[in-house]
Design a protein around this motif. Structure first.
Motif, PDB file in Angstrom:
ATOM      1  N   THR A 431       0.558  -1.366  -0.197  1.00 12.97           N
ATOM      2  CA  THR A 431       0.090  -0.094   0.157  1.00 12.97           C
ATOM      3  C   THR A 431       1.273   0.783   0.312  1.00 12.97           C
ATOM      4  OG1 THR A 431      -1.954   0.950   1.196  1.00 12.97           O
ATOM      5  CG2 THR A 431      -0.059   0.172   2.771  1.00 12.97           C
ATOM      6  N   MET A 432       0.712   2.224  -0.943  1.00 11.50           N
ATOM      7  CA  MET A 432       1.304   3.436  -1.078  1.00 11.50           C
ATOM      8  C   MET A 432       0.088   4.990  -0.550  1.00 11.50           C
ATOM      9  SD  MET A 432       3.812   2.739  -4.008  1.00 11.50           S
ATOM     10  CE  MET A 432       2.217   1.658  -5.224  1.00 11.50           C
ATOM     11  N   TRP A 433       1.106   5.713   0.173  1.00 14.24           N
ATOM     12  CA  TRP A 433      -0.125   6.778   0.235  1.00 14.24           C
ATOM     13  C   TRP A 433       0.820   8.140   0.149  1.00 14.24           C
ATOM     14  CZ3 TRP A 433       1.787   3.943   3.904  1.00 14.24           C
ATOM     15  CH2 TRP A 433       2.107   5.001   5.303  1.00 14.24           C
ATOM     16  N   ASN A 434       0.130   8.766   0.513  1.00 15.66           N
ATOM     17  CA  ASN A 434       1.954  10.398   0.242  1.00 15.66           C
ATOM     18  C   ASN A 434       2.219  10.418   1.548  1.00 15.66           C
ATOM     19  OD1 ASN A 434       0.006  11.869   2.148  1.00 15.66           O
ATOM     20  ND2 ASN A 434      -1.086  12.467   0.832  1.00 15.66           N
ATOM     21  N   GLY A 435       2.244   9.886   2.379  1.00 15.97           N
ATOM     22  CA  GLY A 435       3.396   9.807   3.891  1.00 15.97           C
ATOM     23  C   GLY A 435       4.104   8.583   4.009  1.00 15.97           C
ATOM     24  N   GLY A 436       4.374   7.873   2.595  1.00 20.14           N
ATOM     25  CA  GLY A 436       4.608   6.609   3.192  1.00 20.14           C
ATOM     26  C   GLY A 436       4.340   5.295   2.083  1.00 20.14           C
ATOM     27  N   THR A 437       5.051   4.559   1.928  1.00 15.82           N
ATOM     28  CA  THR A 437       4.823   2.435   2.343  1.00 15.82           C
ATOM     29  C   THR A 437       4.747   1.635   2.785  1.00 15.82           C
ATOM     30  OG1 THR A 437       6.958   2.267   1.287  1.00 15.82           O
ATOM     31  CG2 THR A 437       5.457   3.583  -0.429  1.00 15.82           C
ATOM     32  N   ILE A 438       4.063   0.804   2.515  1.00 14.81           N
ATOM     33  CA  ILE A 438       4.144  -0.158   3.073  1.00 14.81           C
ATOM     34  C   ILE A 438       4.251  -1.331   3.176  1.00 14.81           C
ATOM     35  CG2 ILE A 438       3.160  -1.371   5.231  1.00 14.81           C
ATOM     36  CD1 ILE A 438       2.137   0.600   5.763  1.00 14.81           C
ATOM     37  N   ALA A 439       4.895  -2.968   3.091  1.00 15.76           N
ATOM     38  CA  ALA A 439       5.188  -3.524   2.101  1.00 15.76           C
ATOM     39  C   ALA A 439       4.954  -5.309   2.823  1.00 15.76           C
ATOM     40  CB  ALA A 439       6.167  -4.087   1.445  1.00 15.76           C
ATOM     41  N   VAL A 440       3.882  -5.818   2.936  1.00 17.78           N
ATOM     42  CA  VAL A 440       4.002  -7.208   3.853  1.00 17.78           C
ATOM     43  C   VAL A 440       4.212  -7.998   3.103  1.00 17.78           C
ATOM     44  CG1 VAL A 440       2.605  -8.791   5.145  1.00 17.78           C
ATOM     45  CG2 VAL A 440       2.701  -5.873   4.848  1.00 17.78           C
ATOM     46  N   LEU A 441       5.176  -9.537   2.825  1.00 19.22           N
ATOM     47  CA  LEU A 441       5.825 -10.645   2.219  1.00 19.22           C
ATOM     48  C   LEU A 441       4.905 -11.872   3.430  1.00 19.22           C
ATOM     49  CD1 LEU A 441       6.215 -12.024  -0.089  1.00 19.22           C
ATOM     50  CD2 LEU A 441       8.667 -11.673   0.468  1.00 19.22           C
ATOM     51  N   TRP A 442       4.451 -12.460   3.336  1.00 14.97           N
ATOM     52  CA  TRP A 442       4.448 -14.066   3.690  1.00 14.97           C
ATOM     53  C   TRP A 442       5.023 -14.801   2.992  1.00 14.97           C
ATOM     54  CZ3 TRP A 442       0.038 -17.617   2.937  1.00 14.97           C
ATOM     55  CH2 TRP A 442       0.464 -19.056   3.837  1.00 14.97           C
ATOM     56  N   ASP A 443       5.615 -15.898   3.469  1.00 16.01           N
ATOM     57  CA  ASP A 443       6.410 -16.800   2.186  1.00 16.01           C
ATOM     58  C   ASP A 443       5.733 -17.798   2.258  1.00 16.01           C
ATOM     59  OD1 ASP A 443       6.335 -18.576   4.942  1.00 16.01           O
ATOM     60  OD2 ASP A 443       9.330 -18.756   5.401  1.00 16.01           O
ATOM     61  N   GLY A 444       4.427 -18.163   2.214  1.00 19.82           N
ATOM     62  CA  GLY A 444       3.925 -19.457   2.386  1.00 19.82           C
ATOM     63  C   GLY A 444       3.385 -20.214   3.360  1.00 19.82           C
TER      64      GLY A 444
END
Length: 506
Positions: A431-444
Protein backbone atom coordinates in the motif's frame (compact mmCIF):
# COMPACT_ATOMS: atom_id res chain seq x y z
CA UNK A 1 11.20 -10.50 -10.54
CA UNK A 2 11.05 -12.97 -7.63
CA UNK A 3 14.67 -14.11 -7.00
CA UNK A 4 15.67 -12.83 -10.46
CA UNK A 5 18.52 -10.62 -9.27
CA UNK A 6 19.95 -10.45 -12.77
CA UNK A 7 16.85 -8.47 -13.84
CA UNK A 8 16.84 -5.96 -10.99
CA UNK A 9 19.20 -3.40 -12.52
CA UNK A 10 17.22 -3.26 -15.75
CA UNK A 11 13.98 -2.81 -13.79
CA UNK A 12 15.55 -0.07 -11.66
CA UNK A 13 16.75 1.91 -14.69
CA UNK A 14 13.34 1.61 -16.33
CA UNK A 15 11.60 2.93 -13.22
CA UNK A 16 14.02 5.85 -12.91
CA UNK A 17 13.43 6.85 -16.51
CA UNK A 18 9.66 6.50 -16.03
CA UNK A 19 9.69 9.21 -13.35
CA UNK A 20 11.69 11.61 -15.50
CA UNK A 21 15.22 10.88 -14.29
CA UNK A 22 17.98 9.01 -16.05
CA UNK A 23 21.69 9.02 -16.87
CA UNK A 24 23.52 12.04 -15.51
CA UNK A 25 20.82 12.82 -12.96
CA UNK A 26 20.93 12.09 -9.24
CA UNK A 27 18.97 9.10 -7.99
CA UNK A 28 18.92 6.86 -4.98
CA UNK A 29 17.78 3.25 -4.66
CA UNK A 30 18.07 0.32 -2.28
CA UNK A 31 17.28 -3.36 -2.35
CA UNK A 32 15.56 -5.38 0.37
CA UNK A 33 16.42 -9.06 0.32
CA UNK A 34 13.62 -11.13 1.87
CA UNK A 35 13.89 -14.53 3.48
CA UNK A 36 12.51 -16.60 0.60
CA UNK A 37 9.29 -18.01 -0.77
CA UNK A 38 7.90 -21.54 -0.59
CA UNK A 39 6.52 -23.06 -3.77
CA UNK A 40 8.39 -20.90 -6.32
CA UNK A 41 8.58 -22.97 -9.49
CA UNK A 42 11.79 -21.33 -10.75
CA UNK A 43 13.87 -21.91 -7.61
CA UNK A 44 16.37 -24.24 -9.32
CA UNK A 45 17.00 -21.79 -12.15
CA UNK A 46 17.20 -18.88 -9.69
CA UNK A 47 19.75 -20.72 -7.55
CA UNK A 48 21.84 -21.41 -10.63
CA UNK A 49 21.74 -17.77 -11.77
CA UNK A 50 22.32 -16.25 -8.33
CA UNK A 51 25.16 -18.53 -7.27
CA UNK A 52 27.39 -19.06 -5.49
CA UNK A 53 29.40 -20.47 -8.34
CA UNK A 54 32.25 -22.77 -7.41
CA UNK A 55 35.44 -21.91 -9.26
CA UNK A 56 37.67 -24.00 -7.00
CA UNK A 57 36.88 -27.24 -5.22
CA UNK A 58 37.89 -26.52 -1.64
CA UNK A 59 35.80 -29.38 -0.28
CA UNK A 60 37.68 -32.08 -2.16
CA UNK A 61 37.51 -35.62 -0.76
CA UNK A 62 40.28 -36.47 1.68
CA UNK A 63 42.83 -39.08 0.70
CA UNK A 64 41.88 -42.43 2.22
CA UNK A 65 43.87 -43.68 5.20
CA UNK A 66 45.46 -47.11 4.78
CA UNK A 67 45.18 -49.65 7.58
CA UNK A 68 48.72 -50.97 7.19
CA UNK A 69 51.59 -49.23 9.06
CA UNK A 70 54.13 -47.53 6.80
CA UNK A 71 57.53 -49.22 6.63
CA UNK A 72 60.51 -47.80 8.53
CA UNK A 73 62.39 -46.53 5.47
CA UNK A 74 59.43 -44.42 4.32
CA UNK A 75 58.96 -43.03 7.84
CA UNK A 76 62.66 -42.12 7.97
CA UNK A 77 62.38 -40.34 4.60
CA UNK A 78 59.48 -38.23 5.85
CA UNK A 79 61.29 -37.38 9.10
CA UNK A 80 64.61 -36.59 7.45
CA UNK A 81 63.15 -34.25 4.81
CA UNK A 82 60.75 -32.61 7.28
CA UNK A 83 63.72 -31.23 9.22
CA UNK A 84 64.13 -28.80 6.30
CA UNK A 85 61.27 -26.87 7.91
CA UNK A 86 63.80 -25.72 10.52
CA UNK A 87 65.48 -22.74 8.90
CA UNK A 88 68.63 -22.83 11.07
CA UNK A 89 71.89 -24.76 11.19
CA UNK A 90 73.84 -26.34 14.01
CA UNK A 91 70.72 -27.05 16.06
CA UNK A 92 69.92 -29.15 19.11
CA UNK A 93 67.11 -31.67 18.70
CA UNK A 94 65.47 -33.64 21.50
CA UNK A 95 63.95 -37.03 20.68
CA UNK A 96 61.31 -38.49 22.99
CA UNK A 97 61.77 -42.26 22.76
CA UNK A 98 60.11 -45.34 24.14
CA UNK A 99 61.87 -47.56 26.66
CA UNK A 100 65.65 -47.67 26.45
CA UNK A 101 65.45 -51.36 25.55
CA UNK A 102 63.34 -50.55 22.47
CA UNK A 103 64.40 -49.25 19.07
CA UNK A 104 64.16 -45.44 18.62
CA UNK A 105 64.64 -44.97 14.89
CA UNK A 106 64.32 -41.17 15.01
CA UNK A 107 67.66 -40.98 16.85
CA UNK A 108 69.65 -42.53 14.01
CA UNK A 109 67.84 -40.47 11.37
CA UNK A 110 68.46 -37.13 13.10
CA UNK A 111 72.09 -37.89 13.96
CA UNK A 112 72.74 -38.13 10.21
CA UNK A 113 70.97 -34.83 9.45
CA UNK A 114 73.41 -32.09 8.36
CA UNK A 115 71.70 -29.27 10.26
CA UNK A 116 71.68 -31.16 13.58
CA UNK A 117 74.74 -30.72 15.78
CA UNK A 118 73.41 -32.58 18.82
CA UNK A 119 70.60 -35.03 19.54
CA UNK A 120 69.32 -35.31 23.11
CA UNK A 121 67.56 -38.65 23.68
CA UNK A 122 64.85 -38.76 26.35
CA UNK A 123 63.79 -42.31 27.18
CA UNK A 124 60.49 -43.35 28.68
CA UNK A 125 60.67 -44.02 32.42
CA UNK A 126 60.61 -47.76 33.19
CA UNK A 127 57.38 -47.60 35.21
CA UNK A 128 55.25 -45.91 32.53
CA UNK A 129 53.54 -48.77 30.74
CA UNK A 130 50.10 -47.26 30.14
CA UNK A 131 48.09 -44.09 30.69
CA UNK A 132 47.58 -44.49 34.44
CA UNK A 133 50.44 -46.56 35.84
CA UNK A 134 53.83 -45.44 37.14
CA UNK A 135 55.09 -42.56 39.22
CA UNK A 136 54.73 -39.58 36.87
CA UNK A 137 56.09 -37.08 39.39
CA UNK A 138 59.36 -38.98 39.76
CA UNK A 139 59.50 -39.50 36.00
CA UNK A 140 59.03 -35.79 35.40
CA UNK A 141 62.09 -35.04 37.57
CA UNK A 142 64.13 -37.67 35.73
CA UNK A 143 63.17 -36.32 32.30
CA UNK A 144 63.92 -32.74 33.33
CA UNK A 145 67.34 -33.80 34.59
CA UNK A 146 67.99 -35.44 31.22
CA UNK A 147 67.31 -32.18 29.39
CA UNK A 148 69.48 -29.88 31.49
CA UNK A 149 73.08 -31.15 30.91
CA UNK A 150 72.90 -30.64 27.15
CA UNK A 151 71.58 -27.10 27.28
CA UNK A 152 73.46 -23.80 27.65
CA UNK A 153 72.65 -20.14 27.17
CA UNK A 154 74.01 -20.08 23.61
CA UNK A 155 72.32 -23.24 22.38
CA UNK A 156 68.87 -24.45 23.37
CA UNK A 157 66.46 -27.05 22.00
CA UNK A 158 65.33 -25.99 18.51
CA UNK A 159 63.21 -29.04 17.69
CA UNK A 160 61.45 -31.88 19.53
CA UNK A 161 60.50 -35.17 17.85
CA UNK A 162 58.07 -37.63 19.41
CA UNK A 163 59.38 -40.96 18.16
CA UNK A 164 56.68 -43.51 17.18
CA UNK A 165 57.80 -45.63 20.15
CA UNK A 166 57.01 -42.89 22.74
CA UNK A 167 53.87 -43.72 24.76
CA UNK A 168 51.04 -41.38 25.74
CA UNK A 169 52.25 -40.78 29.36
CA UNK A 170 55.55 -39.38 28.02
CA UNK A 171 53.55 -36.89 25.96
CA UNK A 172 51.83 -35.79 29.16
CA UNK A 173 55.14 -35.41 30.99
CA UNK A 174 56.77 -33.42 28.17
CA UNK A 175 53.75 -31.11 28.07
CA UNK A 176 53.85 -30.69 31.85
CA UNK A 177 57.55 -29.83 31.84
CA UNK A 178 57.34 -27.19 29.12
CA UNK A 179 54.13 -25.69 30.50
CA UNK A 180 56.25 -24.23 33.29
CA UNK A 181 57.55 -20.78 32.18
CA UNK A 182 61.01 -21.29 33.73
CA UNK A 183 61.57 -24.61 31.95
CA UNK A 184 60.31 -23.13 28.72
CA UNK A 185 62.69 -20.16 28.83
CA UNK A 186 65.71 -22.18 30.00
CA UNK A 187 65.37 -25.17 27.68
CA UNK A 188 63.60 -24.06 24.49
CA UNK A 189 64.85 -21.80 21.73
CA UNK A 190 62.84 -18.70 20.90
CA UNK A 191 61.64 -20.48 17.74
CA UNK A 192 60.70 -24.13 18.10
CA UNK A 193 59.37 -26.99 15.98
CA UNK A 194 57.69 -30.10 17.42
CA UNK A 195 56.90 -33.15 15.28
CA UNK A 196 54.94 -36.28 16.09
CA UNK A 197 54.53 -39.10 13.53
CA UNK A 198 51.20 -40.96 13.86
CA UNK A 199 51.27 -44.52 12.56
CA UNK A 200 47.56 -45.18 13.20
CA UNK A 201 44.43 -43.18 14.02
CA UNK A 202 44.34 -44.50 17.58
CA UNK A 203 47.28 -42.19 18.38
CA UNK A 204 45.22 -39.03 18.12
CA UNK A 205 46.83 -37.84 21.36
CA UNK A 206 49.92 -36.93 19.29
CA UNK A 207 47.88 -34.52 17.17
CA UNK A 208 46.29 -33.07 20.30
CA UNK A 209 49.70 -32.63 21.91
CA UNK A 210 50.87 -30.55 18.94
CA UNK A 211 47.83 -28.32 19.32
CA UNK A 212 48.47 -27.94 23.06
CA UNK A 213 52.02 -26.79 22.26
CA UNK A 214 50.61 -24.25 19.79
CA UNK A 215 48.04 -22.83 22.17
CA UNK A 216 49.69 -23.15 25.59
CA UNK A 217 53.46 -23.39 25.28
CA UNK A 218 54.69 -21.48 22.22
CA UNK A 219 54.39 -17.81 23.17
CA UNK A 220 55.50 -15.79 20.16
CA UNK A 221 53.64 -15.56 16.87
CA UNK A 222 53.64 -16.63 14.12
CA UNK A 223 52.96 -20.22 15.20
CA UNK A 224 51.42 -22.89 12.94
CA UNK A 225 49.82 -26.28 13.44
CA UNK A 226 49.81 -28.70 10.49
CA UNK A 227 48.57 -32.21 9.77
CA UNK A 228 50.02 -34.01 6.75
CA UNK A 229 48.99 -37.49 5.59
CA UNK A 230 51.56 -39.58 3.72
CA UNK A 231 50.36 -42.60 1.74
CA UNK A 232 52.18 -45.40 -0.02
CA UNK A 233 50.37 -47.95 -2.15
CA UNK A 234 49.31 -49.95 0.91
CA UNK A 235 50.22 -47.97 4.06
CA UNK A 236 49.77 -44.57 5.72
CA UNK A 237 51.21 -42.30 8.37
CA UNK A 238 50.28 -38.83 9.54
CA UNK A 239 52.76 -36.18 10.61
CA UNK A 240 51.42 -33.68 13.14
CA UNK A 241 53.66 -30.70 13.78
CA UNK A 242 53.80 -27.26 15.36
CA UNK A 243 56.24 -24.63 14.09
CA UNK A 244 56.91 -21.11 15.35
CA UNK A 245 58.88 -18.17 13.97
CA UNK A 246 58.48 -19.00 10.27
CA UNK A 247 56.17 -16.48 8.60
CA UNK A 248 56.35 -18.48 5.35
CA UNK A 249 55.66 -21.86 6.94
CA UNK A 250 52.85 -22.87 4.57
CA UNK A 251 55.02 -22.30 1.49
CA UNK A 252 57.93 -24.16 3.09
CA UNK A 253 55.61 -27.04 4.05
CA UNK A 254 54.48 -27.40 0.44
CA UNK A 255 58.10 -27.41 -0.70
CA UNK A 256 58.99 -30.13 1.82
CA UNK A 257 56.06 -32.40 0.89
CA UNK A 258 56.92 -32.00 -2.80
CA UNK A 259 60.53 -32.90 -2.01
CA UNK A 260 59.44 -36.05 -0.16
CA UNK A 261 57.31 -37.17 -3.12
CA UNK A 262 60.17 -36.61 -5.57
CA UNK A 263 62.73 -38.34 -3.36
CA UNK A 264 60.49 -41.41 -3.09
CA UNK A 265 60.06 -41.41 -6.88
CA UNK A 266 56.28 -41.31 -6.47
CA UNK A 267 56.21 -44.02 -3.85
CA UNK A 268 54.94 -41.57 -1.21
CA UNK A 269 51.99 -39.26 -1.85
CA UNK A 270 51.34 -36.35 0.55
CA UNK A 271 48.10 -34.64 1.50
CA UNK A 272 48.22 -31.48 3.65
CA UNK A 273 44.97 -31.92 5.53
CA UNK A 274 45.00 -28.94 7.83
CA UNK A 275 46.98 -25.84 8.77
CA UNK A 276 46.09 -23.42 11.54
CA UNK A 277 47.53 -20.26 13.04
CA UNK A 278 50.04 -17.77 11.72
CA UNK A 279 47.69 -14.81 11.96
CA UNK A 280 50.08 -12.48 13.75
CA UNK A 281 53.78 -11.68 13.77
CA UNK A 282 55.49 -11.01 17.09
CA UNK A 283 57.77 -7.96 17.24
CA UNK A 284 59.96 -8.05 20.32
CA UNK A 285 60.19 -4.81 22.33
CA UNK A 286 58.07 -3.00 19.75
CA UNK A 287 58.06 0.77 20.17
CA UNK A 288 55.85 2.82 17.84
CA UNK A 289 57.72 5.58 16.03
CA UNK A 290 54.71 7.90 15.76
CA UNK A 291 51.31 8.43 17.30
CA UNK A 292 48.49 9.72 15.11
CA UNK A 293 45.41 11.51 16.38
CA UNK A 294 42.23 12.01 14.32
CA UNK A 295 43.34 15.51 13.33
CA UNK A 296 46.32 14.04 11.47
CA UNK A 297 44.02 12.57 8.82
CA UNK A 298 42.29 14.40 5.99
CA UNK A 299 38.65 14.52 7.09
CA UNK A 300 37.41 16.73 4.28
CA UNK A 301 36.02 13.81 2.25
CA UNK A 302 33.99 12.23 5.07
CA UNK A 303 32.80 15.67 6.20
CA UNK A 304 31.73 16.56 2.67
CA UNK A 305 29.80 13.30 2.40
CA UNK A 306 28.21 13.85 5.80
CA UNK A 307 27.02 17.35 4.91
CA UNK A 308 25.77 16.30 1.44
CA UNK A 309 23.26 13.83 2.87
CA UNK A 310 19.58 14.55 2.37
CA UNK A 311 17.57 12.16 4.53
CA UNK A 312 13.90 12.29 3.63
CA UNK A 313 12.41 9.32 5.46
CA UNK A 314 12.62 6.46 7.89
CA UNK A 315 12.52 2.79 6.87
CA UNK A 316 12.09 -0.17 9.20
CA UNK A 317 12.23 -3.84 8.21
CA UNK A 318 10.68 -6.29 10.67
CA UNK A 319 11.11 -10.02 10.20
CA UNK A 320 8.39 -11.97 11.97
CA UNK A 321 8.30 -15.69 12.72
CA UNK A 322 5.50 -17.89 14.05
CA UNK A 323 6.54 -18.77 17.58
CA UNK A 324 3.13 -19.57 18.95
CA UNK A 325 0.47 -17.43 20.60
CA UNK A 326 0.72 -17.08 24.37
CA UNK A 327 -2.09 -17.92 26.73
CA UNK A 328 -2.57 -17.47 30.46
CA UNK A 329 -0.56 -20.11 32.30
CA UNK A 330 1.96 -20.76 29.50
CA UNK A 331 5.50 -21.43 30.77
CA UNK A 332 7.85 -18.84 29.29
CA UNK A 333 11.20 -17.12 29.59
CA UNK A 334 11.04 -13.32 29.43
CA UNK A 335 13.60 -10.55 29.05
CA UNK A 336 13.11 -8.75 32.37
CA UNK A 337 13.00 -4.97 31.91
CA UNK A 338 14.49 -5.49 28.42
CA UNK A 339 17.88 -5.95 30.03
CA UNK A 340 18.99 -8.74 27.71
CA UNK A 341 18.72 -11.54 30.28
CA UNK A 342 15.83 -14.04 30.21
CA UNK A 343 14.22 -15.44 33.34
CA UNK A 344 11.64 -18.26 33.71
CA UNK A 345 8.04 -17.50 34.56
CA UNK A 346 4.51 -17.82 33.23
CA UNK A 347 1.91 -15.69 31.50
CA UNK A 348 -0.39 -14.04 34.05
CA UNK A 349 -2.58 -12.08 31.65
CA UNK A 350 -2.94 -11.21 27.95
CA UNK A 351 -3.48 -7.46 27.59
CA UNK A 352 -5.78 -5.88 25.01
CA UNK A 353 -2.85 -4.19 23.25
CA UNK A 354 -1.12 -7.54 22.56
CA UNK A 355 1.38 -7.26 25.43
CA UNK A 356 1.58 -9.62 28.40
CA UNK A 357 1.67 -9.67 32.18
CA UNK A 358 4.50 -12.00 33.26
CA UNK A 359 4.79 -13.69 36.65
CA UNK A 360 8.44 -14.66 37.20
CA UNK A 361 9.36 -17.77 39.16
CA UNK A 362 11.49 -15.71 41.56
CA UNK A 363 8.45 -13.62 42.59
CA UNK A 364 8.97 -10.57 40.35
CA UNK A 365 6.15 -9.30 38.15
CA UNK A 366 6.22 -7.29 34.94
CA UNK A 367 3.35 -5.90 32.89
CA UNK A 368 3.06 -4.75 29.27
CA UNK A 369 5.87 -7.03 28.04
CA UNK A 370 5.99 -7.12 24.22
CA UNK A 371 5.81 -10.51 22.51
CA UNK A 372 9.33 -10.20 21.08
CA UNK A 373 10.78 -10.24 24.60
CA UNK A 374 9.11 -13.55 25.52
CA UNK A 375 10.10 -17.11 24.58
CA UNK A 376 7.56 -19.88 24.97
CA UNK A 377 9.20 -22.94 26.54
CA UNK A 378 6.77 -25.33 24.86
CA UNK A 379 7.80 -24.88 21.21
CA UNK A 380 5.09 -27.11 19.73
CA UNK A 381 2.73 -25.01 17.62
CA UNK A 382 -1.02 -25.12 18.05
CA UNK A 383 -3.40 -25.33 15.11
CA UNK A 384 -4.45 -21.72 15.69
CA UNK A 385 -0.83 -20.57 15.29
CA UNK A 386 -0.73 -21.36 11.57
CA UNK A 387 -0.79 -18.47 9.09
CA UNK A 388 -2.94 -18.06 6.00
CA UNK A 389 -3.54 -15.43 3.33
CA UNK A 390 -6.94 -14.53 4.82
CA UNK A 391 -5.55 -14.12 8.34
CA UNK A 392 -2.73 -11.83 7.22
CA UNK A 393 -4.97 -9.70 4.97
CA UNK A 394 -7.50 -9.26 7.80
CA UNK A 395 -4.77 -8.37 10.33
CA UNK A 396 -3.27 -5.86 7.90
CA UNK A 397 -6.64 -4.22 7.22
CA UNK A 398 -7.35 -3.87 10.95
CA UNK A 399 -3.87 -2.42 11.51
CA UNK A 400 -4.47 0.24 8.87
CA UNK A 401 -7.80 1.13 10.46
CA UNK A 402 -6.25 1.49 13.92
CA UNK A 403 -3.27 3.49 12.64
CA UNK A 404 -5.51 5.92 10.77
CA UNK A 405 -6.40 7.42 14.15
CA UNK A 406 -2.78 8.58 14.44
CA UNK A 407 -2.95 12.21 13.27
CA UNK A 408 0.33 11.86 11.31
CA UNK A 409 -1.12 8.92 9.36
CA UNK A 410 -4.62 10.31 8.94
CA UNK A 411 -4.66 9.76 5.18
CA UNK A 412 -3.23 6.25 5.21
CA UNK A 413 -6.56 4.71 4.20
CA UNK A 414 -6.49 6.75 0.98
CA UNK A 415 -3.90 4.35 -0.39
CA UNK A 416 -5.14 1.28 -2.21
CA UNK A 417 -3.91 -2.10 -0.98
CA UNK A 418 -2.51 -4.21 -3.81
CA UNK A 419 -2.22 -7.98 -3.45
CA UNK A 420 0.19 -10.07 -5.53
CA UNK A 421 -0.29 -13.83 -5.36
CA UNK A 422 1.45 -15.25 -8.44
CA UNK A 423 4.72 -15.99 -6.68
CA UNK A 424 4.54 -19.36 -4.93
CA UNK A 425 2.63 -20.38 -1.82
CA UNK A 426 2.75 -16.92 -0.22
CA UNK A 427 1.79 -13.44 -1.35
CA UNK A 428 2.74 -9.75 -1.19
CA UNK A 429 0.64 -6.85 0.10
CA UNK A 430 1.62 -3.30 -0.88
CA UNK A 431 0.00 0.00 0.00
CA UNK A 432 1.19 3.52 -0.83
CA UNK A 433 -0.06 6.87 0.35
CA UNK A 434 1.44 10.34 0.36
CA UNK A 435 3.05 9.66 3.76
CA UNK A 436 4.93 6.45 2.88
CA UNK A 437 4.70 2.84 1.79
CA UNK A 438 4.12 -0.56 3.41
CA UNK A 439 5.01 -3.97 1.98
CA UNK A 440 4.04 -7.20 3.74
CA UNK A 441 5.51 -10.41 2.36
CA UNK A 442 4.41 -13.87 3.55
CA UNK A 443 6.61 -16.81 2.50
CA UNK A 444 3.73 -19.28 2.49
CA UNK A 445 4.83 -20.93 5.71
CA UNK A 446 5.89 -19.37 9.05
CA UNK A 447 7.73 -16.16 8.04
CA UNK A 448 6.48 -12.62 7.38
CA UNK A 449 8.57 -9.62 6.27
CA UNK A 450 7.09 -6.23 7.18
CA UNK A 451 8.70 -3.31 5.32
CA UNK A 452 7.53 0.13 6.48
CA UNK A 453 8.67 3.51 5.09
CA UNK A 454 7.38 6.89 6.27
CA UNK A 455 8.48 10.43 5.56
CA UNK A 456 7.67 11.08 9.21
CA UNK A 457 10.89 10.23 11.01
CA UNK A 458 9.64 8.85 14.27
CA UNK A 459 10.52 5.39 15.54
CA UNK A 460 7.49 5.24 17.84
CA UNK A 461 5.13 5.24 14.84
CA UNK A 462 6.84 2.18 13.37
CA UNK A 463 6.85 0.34 16.71
CA UNK A 464 3.15 1.08 17.18
CA UNK A 465 2.48 -0.19 13.67
CA UNK A 466 4.16 -3.56 14.17
CA UNK A 467 2.76 -4.04 17.67
CA UNK A 468 -0.74 -3.45 16.34
CA UNK A 469 -0.19 -5.96 13.53
CA UNK A 470 1.16 -8.58 15.96
CA UNK A 471 -1.77 -8.04 18.33
CA UNK A 472 -4.00 -9.27 15.48
CA UNK A 473 -1.70 -12.28 14.87
CA UNK A 474 -0.37 -13.14 18.34
CA UNK A 475 1.45 -16.25 17.14
CA UNK A 476 4.01 -13.95 15.46
CA UNK A 477 7.10 -12.54 17.15
CA UNK A 478 9.79 -10.14 15.90
CA UNK A 479 13.05 -11.96 15.23
CA UNK A 480 14.82 -9.10 13.41
CA UNK A 481 14.37 -5.34 13.55
CA UNK A 482 16.43 -3.15 11.19
CA UNK A 483 16.13 0.64 10.78
CA UNK A 484 17.63 2.72 7.98
CA UNK A 485 17.49 6.37 6.92
CA UNK A 486 16.43 6.86 3.32
CA UNK A 487 17.17 9.78 1.04
CA UNK A 488 19.87 10.80 -1.42
CA UNK A 489 23.50 11.89 -1.29
CA UNK A 490 24.72 8.55 0.10
CA UNK A 491 22.58 8.99 3.17
CA UNK A 492 23.64 7.11 6.29
CA UNK A 493 22.21 9.39 8.98
CA UNK A 494 18.72 10.21 10.16
CA UNK A 495 17.56 13.82 10.17
CA UNK A 496 17.58 13.76 13.98
CA UNK A 497 21.35 13.11 13.88
CA UNK A 498 21.87 16.46 12.18
CA UNK A 499 19.62 18.19 14.67
CA UNK A 500 21.61 16.69 17.57
CA UNK A 501 24.90 17.78 15.96
CA UNK A 502 23.71 21.35 15.47
CA UNK A 503 22.41 21.43 19.03
CA UNK A 504 25.80 20.30 20.36
CA UNK A 505 27.61 22.95 18.31
CA UNK A 506 25.47 25.63 19.83
Amino acid sequence: LWSAFEKHDAAKHALIEAVGSGPGKSSSSYRIVAGGMFGVSTWKEDAKNNGPRFTRDCERPLSPTRDKVMDTSAINTVLQDSMALVKDDDIVVSVICGYETESCTSLDVLRKNSIVSEVVPIYTCPGLKDRISGDKVECEKTVLDSFVPSINKEKKIRAIVMDPSAPFPMGQIVHKIFSHPDNRSQLLDEDIMIMAPMLNQEEEWRRNLMDRFRQEIVINEPVFLAQVLFNTSDASMELALTSSGDAHFVRHLKEVTTSIEKRSDGGIVSDIRNTQGGLFTYQENFVPTDFFLPDAYDQSGPLEQYMSQKPIGHQTVFQLEVQGALEVGDAVEADFDEGGQYFPGQIGNVNDDGTYFVLYDDGDKEDFVARRFIKRIDRELRETDNLSKDKIELAFAKTLTVMEDNIRLADIMEGEVHSFTEMGNGFLLVTMWNGGTIAVLWDGNLHVDFNLFTFEEEEAIHDEFINTFISELPSLAVVLHDEQPRGYGRVVNFQKDFMETHHDDE
